[in-house]
Design an enzyme around this catalytic site. Structure first.
Site, PDB file in Angstrom:
ATOM      1  N   ARG A   1       9.353  37.926  42.613  1.00  0.00           N
ATOM      2  CA  ARG A   1       8.704  36.601  42.706  1.00  0.00           C
ATOM      3  C   ARG A   1       7.571  36.653  43.733  1.00  0.00           C
ATOM      4  NH1 ARG A   1      11.306  30.582  44.259  1.00  0.00           N
ATOM      5  NH2 ARG A   1       9.295  29.565  44.422  1.00  0.00           N
TER       6      ARG A   1
ATOM      7  N   CYS B   1      15.133  21.915  32.635  1.00  0.00           N
ATOM      8  CA  CYS B   1      14.380  21.942  33.903  1.00  0.00           C
ATOM      9  C   CYS B   1      14.802  20.755  34.758  1.00  0.00           C
ATOM     10  CB  CYS B   1      12.891  21.847  33.590  1.00  0.00           C
ATOM     11  SG  CYS B   1      11.860  21.607  35.049  1.00  0.00           S
ATOM     12  N   ASP B   2      14.837  20.979  36.077  1.00  0.00           N
ATOM     13  CA  ASP B   2      15.246  19.890  36.968  1.00  0.00           C
ATOM     14  C   ASP B   2      14.073  19.143  37.615  1.00  0.00           C
ATOM     15  OD1 ASP B   2      14.266  21.555  38.928  1.00  0.00           O
ATOM     16  OD2 ASP B   2      16.213  22.054  39.774  1.00  0.00           O
TER      17      ASP B   2
ATOM     18  N   HIS C   1       7.113  21.878  32.834  1.00  0.00           N
ATOM     19  CA  HIS C   1       6.239  21.862  34.022  1.00  0.00           C
ATOM     20  C   HIS C   1       4.835  21.423  33.639  1.00  0.00           C
ATOM     21  CE1 HIS C   1       8.900  24.768  36.637  1.00  0.00           C
ATOM     22  NE2 HIS C   1       9.527  23.664  36.263  1.00  0.00           N
TER      23      HIS C   1
ATOM     24  N   TYR D   1       3.912  19.660  38.624  1.00  0.00           N
ATOM     25  CA  TYR D   1       3.343  20.995  38.386  1.00  0.00           C
ATOM     26  C   TYR D   1       1.920  20.947  37.837  1.00  0.00           C
ATOM     27  CZ  TYR D   1       7.412  23.809  39.563  1.00  0.00           C
ATOM     28  OH  TYR D   1       8.407  24.454  40.246  1.00  0.00           O
TER      29      TYR D   1
ATOM     30  N   ARG E   1       5.559  30.869  48.809  1.00  0.00           N
ATOM     31  CA  ARG E   1       6.795  30.094  48.641  1.00  0.00           C
ATOM     32  C   ARG E   1       8.046  30.988  48.712  1.00  0.00           C
ATOM     33  NH1 ARG E   1       9.795  25.974  49.911  1.00  0.00           N
ATOM     34  NH2 ARG E   1      11.484  25.735  48.434  1.00  0.00           N
TER      35      ARG E   1
HETATM   36  N1  LIG Z   1      14.494  25.357  35.170  1.00  0.00           N
HETATM   37  C1  LIG Z   1      14.469  24.818  36.400  1.00  0.00           C
HETATM   38  O1  LIG Z   1      14.018  23.708  36.593  1.00  0.00           O
HETATM   39  C2  LIG Z   1      14.979  25.597  37.551  1.00  0.00           C
HETATM   40  C3  LIG Z   1      15.299  24.999  38.766  1.00  0.00           C
HETATM   41  C4  LIG Z   1      15.729  25.791  39.825  1.00  0.00           C
HETATM   42  C5  LIG Z   1      15.864  27.165  39.640  1.00  0.00           C
HETATM   43  N2  LIG Z   1      15.518  27.699  38.439  1.00  0.00           N
HETATM   44  C6  LIG Z   1      15.651  29.123  38.162  1.00  0.00           C
HETATM   45  O2  LIG Z   1      16.987  29.532  38.406  1.00  0.00           O
HETATM   46  C7  LIG Z   1      17.007  30.924  38.681  1.00  0.00           C
HETATM   47  C8  LIG Z   1      17.744  31.211  39.956  1.00  0.00           C
HETATM   48  O3  LIG Z   1      16.972  30.810  41.058  1.00  0.00           O
HETATM   49  P1  LIG Z   1      17.336  31.259  42.540  1.00  0.00           P
HETATM   50  O4  LIG Z   1      16.162  30.903  43.374  1.00  0.00           O
HETATM   51  O5  LIG Z   1      18.652  30.743  42.916  1.00  0.00           O
HETATM   52  O6  LIG Z   1      17.369  32.842  42.361  1.00  0.00           O
HETATM   53  P2  LIG Z   1      18.287  33.955  43.043  1.00  0.00           P
HETATM   54  O7  LIG Z   1      17.461  35.184  43.069  1.00  0.00           O
HETATM   55  O8  LIG Z   1      18.891  33.412  44.278  1.00  0.00           O
HETATM   56  O9  LIG Z   1      19.479  34.164  41.988  1.00  0.00           O
HETATM   57  C9  LIG Z   1      19.321  34.762  40.755  1.00  0.00           C
HETATM   58  C10 LIG Z   1      20.491  35.693  40.484  1.00  0.00           C
HETATM   59  O10 LIG Z   1      20.268  36.274  39.195  1.00  0.00           O
HETATM   60  C11 LIG Z   1      20.771  37.598  39.231  1.00  0.00           C
HETATM   61  N3  LIG Z   1      20.207  38.349  38.116  1.00  0.00           N
HETATM   62  C12 LIG Z   1      18.958  38.829  37.987  1.00  0.00           C
HETATM   63  N4  LIG Z   1      18.815  39.428  36.800  1.00  0.00           N
HETATM   64  C13 LIG Z   1      20.006  39.333  36.151  1.00  0.00           C
HETATM   65  C14 LIG Z   1      20.483  39.749  34.872  1.00  0.00           C
HETATM   66  N5  LIG Z   1      19.672  40.392  34.014  1.00  0.00           N
HETATM   67  N6  LIG Z   1      21.758  39.480  34.545  1.00  0.00           N
HETATM   68  C15 LIG Z   1      22.562  38.837  35.415  1.00  0.00           C
HETATM   69  N7  LIG Z   1      22.178  38.402  36.627  1.00  0.00           N
HETATM   70  C16 LIG Z   1      20.898  38.638  36.987  1.00  0.00           C
HETATM   71  C17 LIG Z   1      20.352  38.095  40.607  1.00  0.00           C
HETATM   72  O11 LIG Z   1      21.098  39.224  40.995  1.00  0.00           O
HETATM   73  C18 LIG Z   1      20.605  36.873  41.473  1.00  0.00           C
HETATM   74  O12 LIG Z   1      21.882  36.897  42.055  1.00  0.00           O
HETATM   75  C19 LIG Z   1      15.525  31.344  38.703  1.00  0.00           C
HETATM   76  O13 LIG Z   1      15.150  31.803  37.432  1.00  0.00           O
HETATM   77  C20 LIG Z   1      14.816  30.047  39.006  1.00  0.00           C
HETATM   78  O14 LIG Z   1      13.485  30.071  38.613  1.00  0.00           O
HETATM   79  C21 LIG Z   1      15.093  26.943  37.409  1.00  0.00           C
HETATM   80  O1  LIG Z   2      10.325  27.081  45.210  1.00  0.00           O
HETATM   81  P1  LIG Z   2      11.745  26.776  44.960  1.00  0.00           P
HETATM   82  O2  LIG Z   2      12.560  27.999  44.594  1.00  0.00           O
HETATM   83  O3  LIG Z   2      12.381  25.909  45.997  1.00  0.00           O
HETATM   84  O4  LIG Z   2      11.747  25.818  43.685  1.00  0.00           O
HETATM   85  C1  LIG Z   2      11.211  26.157  42.473  1.00  0.00           C
HETATM   86  C2  LIG Z   2      11.825  25.234  41.453  1.00  0.00           C
HETATM   87  O5  LIG Z   2      11.209  23.964  41.605  1.00  0.00           O
HETATM   88  C3  LIG Z   2      11.638  22.937  40.714  1.00  0.00           C
HETATM   89  O6  LIG Z   2      12.960  22.562  41.017  1.00  0.00           O
HETATM   90  C4  LIG Z   2      13.171  21.704  42.152  1.00  0.00           C
HETATM   91  C5  LIG Z   2      13.537  20.331  41.731  1.00  0.00           C
HETATM   92  O7  LIG Z   2      12.514  19.794  40.986  1.00  0.00           O
HETATM   93  C6  LIG Z   2      13.855  19.464  42.923  1.00  0.00           C
HETATM   94  O8  LIG Z   2      14.226  18.200  42.467  1.00  0.00           O
HETATM   95  C7  LIG Z   2      14.984  20.057  43.699  1.00  0.00           C
HETATM   96  O9  LIG Z   2      16.184  20.087  42.938  1.00  0.00           O
HETATM   97  O10 LIG Z   2      14.614  21.313  44.071  1.00  0.00           O
HETATM   98  C8  LIG Z   2      14.281  22.199  42.994  1.00  0.00           C
HETATM   99  C9  LIG Z   2      13.860  23.476  43.640  1.00  0.00           C
HETATM  100  O11 LIG Z   2      14.600  23.819  44.731  1.00  0.00           O
HETATM  101  C10 LIG Z   2      11.442  23.411  39.306  1.00  0.00           C
HETATM  102  O12 LIG Z   2      11.938  22.496  38.367  1.00  0.00           O
HETATM  103  C11 LIG Z   2      12.062  24.760  39.056  1.00  0.00           C
HETATM  104  O13 LIG Z   2      11.745  25.181  37.754  1.00  0.00           O
HETATM  105  C12 LIG Z   2      11.580  25.766  40.066  1.00  0.00           C
HETATM  106  O14 LIG Z   2      12.327  26.965  39.922  1.00  0.00           O
HETATM  107 MN   LIG Z   3      11.703  23.558  36.305  1.00  0.00          MN
END
Ligand SMILES: NC(=O)c1ccc[n+]([C@@H]2O[C@H](COP(=O)([O-])OP(=O)(O)OC[C@H]3O[C@@H](n4cnc5c(N)ncnc54)[C@H](O)[C@@H]3O)[C@@H](O)[C@H]2O)c1
Ligand SMILES: O=P(O)(O)OC[C@H]1O[C@H](O[C@H]2[C@H](O)[C@@H](O)[C@@H](O)O[C@@H]2CO)[C@H](O)[C@@H](O)[C@@H]1O
Ligand SMILES: [Mn+2]
Length: 447
Positions: free
Chosen positions: A99, A175-176, A206, A270, A290
């Site tokens: 990242r 997505c959150d 986003h 976004y 970030r």
């Molecule tokens: N859609 C949304 O709105 C939203 C919101 C918040 C976080 N996210 C996503 O959630 C995910 C987790 O975020 P985080 O910051 O906690 O990350 P993180 O790095 O703390 O955790 C991710 C975990 O995934 C594991 N991992 C990686 N590749 C893998 C695979 N192929 N199979 C199984 N496990 C695997 C890693 O070892 C790690 O423990 C990210 O993709 C982030 O972008 C999405």
């Molecule tokens: O930079 P990060 O890892 O803190 O966040 C990236 C994520 O941002 C959004 O999620 C937010 C959410 O919108 C907010 O309400 C609260 O729950 O925190 C989240 C992030 O911590 C976004 O929707 C995700 O897709 C991003 O991964």
């Molecule tokens: Mn999102």
């Protein structure tokens, strides 16, 4: 809400058990057992060491609060995915190390460096797709009746890939961000939370807009919300009282500038990256992005709190608490489990939901959630401005998936250069060439 005459208890798997979001989800599940009863809670991750730190604390939490729930953490796909009703996916392929490069490489070329947006988001997409597809395949092999709610980013590109590669799979991409914004909207108008709002929203992930927000009596809340957003963006009193990380403060504040461009709607935060890339780059530090903030703050807090729980042997006084991210995914599972038809957002094939947009675009619109998953609601016609924006960005997302499937350098270059935040094809190429080197362990060789 309890479910009389229904004694089902569910088995939930968190894929990406080592995620910083896992403890919040565990807390929410344990607090909501009256609405969504569990018999099993499992974690799966391909990094056993990282997952163990969270799992050891979660095991204590579960034992103290609901000892009847079977808890297991594993790196073995068969053990993880067998006998599961719901998979909550939140993996980050390449973890924070990658990242960081998604953010820093574009910035080096004067372009926005962001996890899900622009070249960084596309690069992450090409890493994430095979990882998420692998999870879907494990689920279909070992628990074919299960549903997967997928948070793994970049959700827009991942969703386009799952639509094409696994069209019949029971995966719903979510997505959150709009959820967090709607909790803010509720606070602005003095309501308890997002569930008190009835809304219309459309766009890509986003990349979307609210066209209508009302309370449950039908009162139009848009005028009050617009007045607030024009002045403060989505910043609310809690931000001033409890504090907020500087980068999120800027993002919520900049919603005012984004709103100014189309005062008929309310924007997703976004959109700032697409509308004000120059300002975003100016406010970025290419050496501290970030990811560095997350590693210094959220990751330390989460892993520190887990270590404290393990050291003390108790989680009775834990600071972990439910949040919008965790309550949303648990609400979605509950709606599917009990066929409630609750209206919530999902990223799904358009198929007419936005009438003048490509029917194959993966759009984010309100859906009714029930036993058949997400049923989209028609949002009507996108306005001219939104149609232009969505059409361009949809092509970027489709080109990114084409590039991965066809191993095509040209398609990936097209995706980078078509993206609104990249100034020209030359800069797009420079970024792409650096990205190819950085992603050599993850991407296929491009021709
Ligand atoms: N859609 C949304 O709105 C939203 C919101 C918040 C976080 N996210 C996503 O959630 C995910 C987790 O975020 P985080 O910051 O906690 O990350 P993180 O790095 O703390 O955790 C991710 C975990 O995934 C594991 N991992 C990686 N590749 C893998 C695979 N192929 N199979 C199984 N496990 C695997 C890693 O070892 C790690 O423990 C990210 O993709 C982030 O972008 C999405
Ligand atoms: O930079 P990060 O890892 O803190 O966040 C990236 C994520 O941002 C959004 O999620 C937010 C959410 O919108 C907010 O309400 C609260 O729950 O925190 C989240 C992030 O911590 C976004 O929707 C995700 O897709 C991003 O991964
Ligand atoms: Mn999102």
């Amino acid at each position: 809400m309890t479910h009389a005459a229904d004694d089902r208890k569910f088995s939930v798997l968190i894929a990406g058990g080592g995620s910083t979001y896992t403890p919040g989800i565990v807390l929410t599940l344990l607090n909501g057992l009256d609405k969504f009863p569990l018999r099993k809670l499992k974690f799966y991750d391909n990094d056993g060491e990282r997952q163990k730190k969270i799992a050891d604390a979660a095991r204590i939490l579960v034992k103290e609060r609901a000892p009847e729930i079977e808890f297991e953490a594993t790196t073995n796909p068969a053990e993880a995915f067998t006998d599961v009703d719901f998979v909550m996916a939140q993996i980050r392929v390449g973890k924070y190390a990658m990242r960081s490069l998604d953010e820093k490489i574009p910035l080096k070329h004067g372009v926005v460096g962001q996890e899900t947006t622009g070249p960084g988001g596309i690069a992450y997409g090409l890493r994430s797709i095979p990882g998420v597809i692998e999870l879907v395949d494990y689920m279909e092999k070992y628990s074919p009746n299960a549903w997967m709610l997928n948070y793994s980013n970049p959700a827009a590109i991942v969703a386009e890939a799952t639509r094409r590669l696994r069209p019949n799979s029971k995966i719903i991409n979510i997505c959150d961000m709009p959820i967090g914004i709607m909790d803010r909207m509720a606070q602005i108008v003095g309501l308890k939370d997002r569930n008190d709002l009835v809304f219309r929203y459309y766009g890509l992930n986003h990349f979307g807009w609210w066209t209508d927000v009302r309370d449950k009596t039908g009162k139009d809340l848009m005028p009050q919300l617009k007045k607030h957003v024009a002045k403060h963006g989505y910043l609310v009193d809690d931000d001033y009282e409890e504090g907020i990380e500087p980068s999120w403060e800027e993002t919520f504040k900049m919603a005012a500038d984004v709103y100014a461009l189309d005062p008929t709607t309310l924007p997703n935060t976004y959109l700032k990256y697409y509308m004000y890339p120059t300002q975003v780059v100016k406010h970025s530090d290419p050496n501290y992005t970030r990811t560095d903030e997350v590693e210094d703050h959220r990751q330390k807090l989460v892993f520190g709190e887990c270590a404290r729980i393990v050291e003390n042997g108790t989680a009775k006084d834990t600071g972990f608490k439910p949040d919008d991210h965790s309550t949303y995914i648990v609400d979605l599972c509950t709606a599917i489990a009990y066929d409630t038809k609750q209206r919530m957002l999902a990223i799904i094939p358009n198929e007419g939901a936005i009438s003048n947009i490509d029917p194959t675009a993966m759009v984010e619109v309100p859906c009714l959630f029930g036993a058949n998953g997400a049923e989209r609601l028609a949002m009507g016609k996108a306005a001219t401005y939104q149609t232009g924006m969505i059409t361009e960005q949809n092509s970027v997302e489709k080109l990114a998936v084409d590039a991965l499937l066809e191993h095509s350098y040209t398609k990936l270059w097209q995706a980078f250069s078509l993206c609104k935040i990249v100034p020209d094809a030359g800069i797009a190429k420079d970024i792409l060439d650096d990205m190819i080197v950085a992603n050599k362990d993850y991407w296929p060789e491009l021709n």
